[in-house]
Design an enzyme around this catalytic site. Structure first.
Site: not given
Length: 463
Positions: A169, A204, A141-143, A159
């Site tokens: 990506w 995002s 996970m990120n943002d 994300q």
């Protein structure tokens, strides 16, 4: 609900692949009948493993869904991921591997039909799981994205790469979804938003509560806004929900294709002009910038202005680099407010915003230590109770997994305080975190346990 699908499949390189113009003739393919709920497969944790890019197609070769994952050649260093197939129950589909390593045929054969997910039995009970921070059930996970407070519920989107342990990506990136009644304990609802067929990543974005039904999706609809692609082109995409559980893509996506629209759209209602305003990240004359837009209905947008930051090549300052935020913040001890523009890191500016142009009083201010790498891409909840600004950052720390990676920071309440140097941003742990306290105060020497809230008094000396 576990039930429902199956996959009886034949692995073939073959004429089934060549029967449709949409499927590359040199693709590795597998035809399956969907009679069970899921496909499970081992995921390689090694970031150097080449991802398998797979299209799920109907019998005519039309792409239904696209995904990417580093499918493991064996079970060493692997964890089990799950593809939800319930959407295609009772149908025959074609799995077409359009890009992958040389042994792609063998890796594609590792997708197994199942009526149960591949999640570990101790999900959220793992010894290395963070206790106070939200983390994904599995995957990377990120943002944080799409944050709103509605009907007594904190709604968190983020994300999510359910098939990858590292940055995805070139794989699959969705919007995961979780809700909470207290901002402390969360219930996961799977991936609410997925890319359109033929696309593998959603970047995002943000979410709003459309209290006035300006977009026509329903009063108090939760609308998610993200830049992405469809068969009709790239632009701003909208998903909406009136029940907080099922999110529907707007049939007119993309709603706009403004030149230089930018990425990471952050949308909110501007009370004074009674319009929606949106900030996005972009680049102008070699510099990072924030682009300002406005709309009466979330669907028709126009450019308002540009606020320019640091040169893209500057590296260290990175003012206005990625994930912009725009907030009207209370000034502690005063009746007034001021506007803040922030970027993905700890840099921000304080100024005035009239719905068209942001005019800074001060800029390139630092809200945290400049060497704080864990704090990134913070986003605030729209419609938070009591008019508060409550934000969550991406907590960029490597996960020990073995099947999850990264987390979000603790929720924080953000205000402004007037100091001798000027207005400065103040961050505090959100008051909801006090619910984690158990019992009274204990002297540190007498404490026994694993989790502690410490109050430390420091007296500096000359030594």
């Amino acid at each position: 609900m576990r039930a429902l699908f199956a996959i009886a499949g034949l692995l073939a390189l073959t004429d089934a692949c060549r029967a449709s113009a949409e499927v590359p003739t040199d693709a590795v393919c597998r035809t399956i009948r969907v009679d069970k709920c899921y496909l499970t497969f081992p995921v390689d944790r090694d970031p150097r493993t080449e991802k398998c890019l797979i299209d799920i197609c109907d019998e005519d070769g039309v792409v239904l869904h696209s995904l990417g994952a580093p499918i493991a050649a064996d079970d060493r260093g692997a964890w089990t991921a799950t593809v939800d197939m319930r959407e295609w129950r009772g149908r025959t589909v074609l799995l077409s591997l359009v890009k992958g390593p040389r042994d792609a045929k063998t890796r594609l054969s590792r997708l197994e039909p199942s009526d149960v997910r591949g999640d570990p039995p101790d999900l959220y009970g793992e010894p290395d799981r963070l206790q106070f921070h939200f983390s994904p059930p599995v995957g990377y996970m990120n943002d944080p994205n799409g944050l709103v407070f509605l009907d007594g519920e904190w709604r968190l989107m983020y994300q999510h790469a359910p098939y990858s342990f590292d940055n995805p990506w070139d794989g699959s990136q969705y919007w995961g979804y979780a809700t909470s009644r207290d901002l402390v304990h969360w219930t996961c609802h799977g991936d609410a938003l997925k890319p359109y067929p033929g696309f593998r990543n959603l970047i995002s974005g943000s979410g709003v509560v459309d209290a006035g039904n300006t977009a026509g999706f329903g009063t108090n609809a939760h609308v998610a806004c993200v830049c992405g692609g469809t068969s009709r082109g790239q632009g701003l995409l909208l998903w909406y929900s009136t029940d907080g559980r099922r999110y529907v893509p707007y049939e007119g996506n993309p709603v706009c294709r403004l030149q230089g629209l930018g990425a990471d759209p952050k949308v909110q209602w501007h009370r004074s002009t009674r319009r929606w305003v949106m900030v996005t990240h972009g680049v102008k004359d070699g510099c990072s910038c924030v682009l300002f837009h406005s709309s009466p209905d979330l669907r028709n947008w126009k450019r308002e202005s540009v606020y320019v930051g640091d040169p893209v090549s500057k590296g260290q300052g990175r003012f206005l680099h990625e994930c912009p935020g725009l907030e009207e913040l209370r000034i502690e001890g005063e009746r007034g407010t001021a506007w803040v523009v922030w970027c993905a890191g700890p840099l921000y500016a304080v100024g005035d915003f009239d719905g068209h142009v942001f005019r800074p009083f001060e800029e390139r201010l630092m809200s945290l230590a400049s060497r704080e790498p864990a704090y990134y891409a913070a986003q605030s909840f729209q419609n938070a109770p009591d008019g508060r600004c409550v934000a969550l950052p991406w907590y960029r720390v490597p996960g020990k997994g073995p099947h999850f990676n990264q987390a979000l920071g603790l929720p924080q309440a953000i205000t402004l305080r007037r100091t001798a140097e000027g207005l400065r941003m103040v961050r505090r742990p959100a008051r909801e975190l006090e619910a984690l306290r158990d019992g009274g105060e204990t002297a540190f020497a007498d404490f026994e346990g694993e989790l502690v809230e410490a109050h430390v008094v420091v007296e500096p000396t000359e030594e």
